[in-house]
Scaffold this motif. Structure first.
Motif, short mmCIF file in Angstrom:
data_model
loop_
_atom_site.label_atom_id
_atom_site.label_comp_id
_atom_site.label_asym_id
_atom_site.label_seq_id
_atom_site.Cartn_x
_atom_site.Cartn_y
_atom_site.Cartn_z
N GLN A 143 1.22 -1.40 -0.08
CA GLN A 143 -0.07 -0.05 -0.08
C GLN A 143 1.11 1.44 0.22
N TRP A 144 1.77 0.87 0.34
CA TRP A 144 3.05 2.69 0.77
C TRP A 144 3.34 2.96 -0.31
N ALA A 196 1.16 4.30 -3.15
CA ALA A 196 0.62 5.46 -2.49
C ALA A 196 1.66 6.57 -3.09
N GLN A 197 3.16 6.11 -3.38
CA GLN A 197 4.72 6.55 -3.69
C GLN A 197 4.31 6.96 -5.13
N GLY A 231 1.66 6.93 -6.41
CA GLY A 231 0.61 7.19 -7.59
C GLY A 231 -0.92 6.48 -7.73
N ARG A 232 -0.79 5.45 -8.06
CA ARG A 232 -1.54 4.68 -8.84
C ARG A 232 -1.18 2.85 -8.25
N ARG A 233 -2.94 2.42 -8.39
CA ARG A 233 -2.72 1.27 -7.41
C ARG A 233 -1.94 0.19 -8.42
#
Length: 333
Positions: free
Chosen positions: A220-221, A224-225, A227-229
């Motif tokens: 998950q981190w 987030a880093q 900017g896209r899943r």
């Protein structure tokens, strides 16, 4: 170039050779050699004159008698898969029997260990430990089949490939199975945490450097880093970890932080405060889980340091802290 390389290899049999530089006319080349007591030497070769001279050393203070022998080994994992790796012996040991062992899995996990001087393995070997570096399934550079066999095997067969190496060396009489610890960084740090928690009964202690402790939080981190899943990094993690989607809770069962109460050996956590690959929080999460579970641990924060321990002083501190912990919980003599 082929003729030049053949000539160089014939001149340095038994050593790992790397081409460093060459002149425009190809009459002069600089090579780096390592292995067989050579901690790293630079040679200038004049092919026209047929001569060579040493022009420098990677570790000028390390004489041959301070460098342990490194042997290529192969052993069968529990499911029969062949695992190649390397065994580094303490300096001066030629007929190893009942040695204490440190298992040193590499990072990545899509990376590999190779023959040649390894400062971390040699540092531990210099204190009296045999050091095993297995190229477990999921390692790169050994063919697609070997790499892809690691998909979905975090904490499973990638982990037991390590302890299968311990059992192989014990059966050969090389190491004492009652005196084994595990040490690693990045993915190797995860493996070090997974040893006492997911594969108990093998290790007397564990040292994790920048290791992953909570797989779901790590992915998950990373998302987030990026900017896209669905970033390439997230796909990489999910493929190896065996997750079907972001936030897959099946990863919790293979996360050492969720299994901290099962830890059967003391754990040392070292982590760079400025790590941008595996965040410091991964070690903090593990420390808090061990604290809640009442399991022995130490947490060392490496201020101003990155994921690769790029500063010389930090690497020396890491080695000193690691050796101190090993000698406390698994003395070599």
């Amino acid at each position: 170039m082929g003729a030049i390389w053949r000539a160089v290899r014939n001149a340095y049999p038994g050593l790992v050779i790397r081409l460093e530089s060459w002149s425009e006319d190809l009459n002069n080349v600089v090579i780096h050699t390592t292995g067989g007591g050579d901690s790293g030497t630079y040679h200038l070769i004049d092919l026209e004159a047929g001569s060579a001279q040493v022009i420098g050393y990677a570790y000028p203070d390390l004489n041959a008698d301070l460098v342990g022998e490194m042997r290529a080994i192969r052993y069968a994992a529990g499911d029969g898969m062949e695992i190649p790796g390397y065994l580094t012996l303490p300096p001066g040991v030629t007929e190893p029997r009942d040695l204490p062992l440190v298992v040193l899995p590499h990072g990545g996990p899509a990376a590999r260990d190779t023959m040649g001087f390894d400062w971390w393995a040699q540092g531990l070997a210099s204190r009296g430990y045999a050091v095993l570096q297995p190229n477990f399934r999921g390692s790169a550079g050994l063919g697609d089949e070997h790499l892809e066999a690691g998909y979905g095997e975090w904490g499973l067969k990638m982990q037991t490939d390590l302890s299968d190496g311990v059992r192989y060396l014990a059966a050969e009489g090389i190491i004492d199975p009652q005196r084994v610890c595990i040490v690693g960084a990045s993915y190797g740090g995860y493996a070090a945490l997974a040893g006492p928690t997911l594969d108990p009964g093998v290790y007397r202690c564990a040292v994790s450097v920048a290791g992953v402790s909570d797989l779901r939080t790590m992915v998950q981190w990373s998302a987030a880093q990026a900017g896209r899943r669905d970033s390439p990094v997230v796909r990489y993690w999910n493929r190896f970890m065996g997750a079907e989607r972001l936030g897959d809770r099946s990863l919790d069962d293979r996360s050492p932080a969720f299994r901290a109460a099962e830890a059967d050996a003391p754990i040392l956590l070292l982590h760079g405060w400025d790590d941008t690959v595996v965040p410091y929080d991964q070690s903090r999460i593990m420390a808090e889980a061990l604290e809640r579970a009442g399991r022995p641990y130490e947490l060392v924060r490496l201020d101003g340091e990155d994921h690769w321990l790029s500063r010389e002083a930090t690497r020396q501190r890491m080695l000193n802290e690691t050796v101190r912990f090993l000698e406390t919980h698994n003395p070599p003599r």
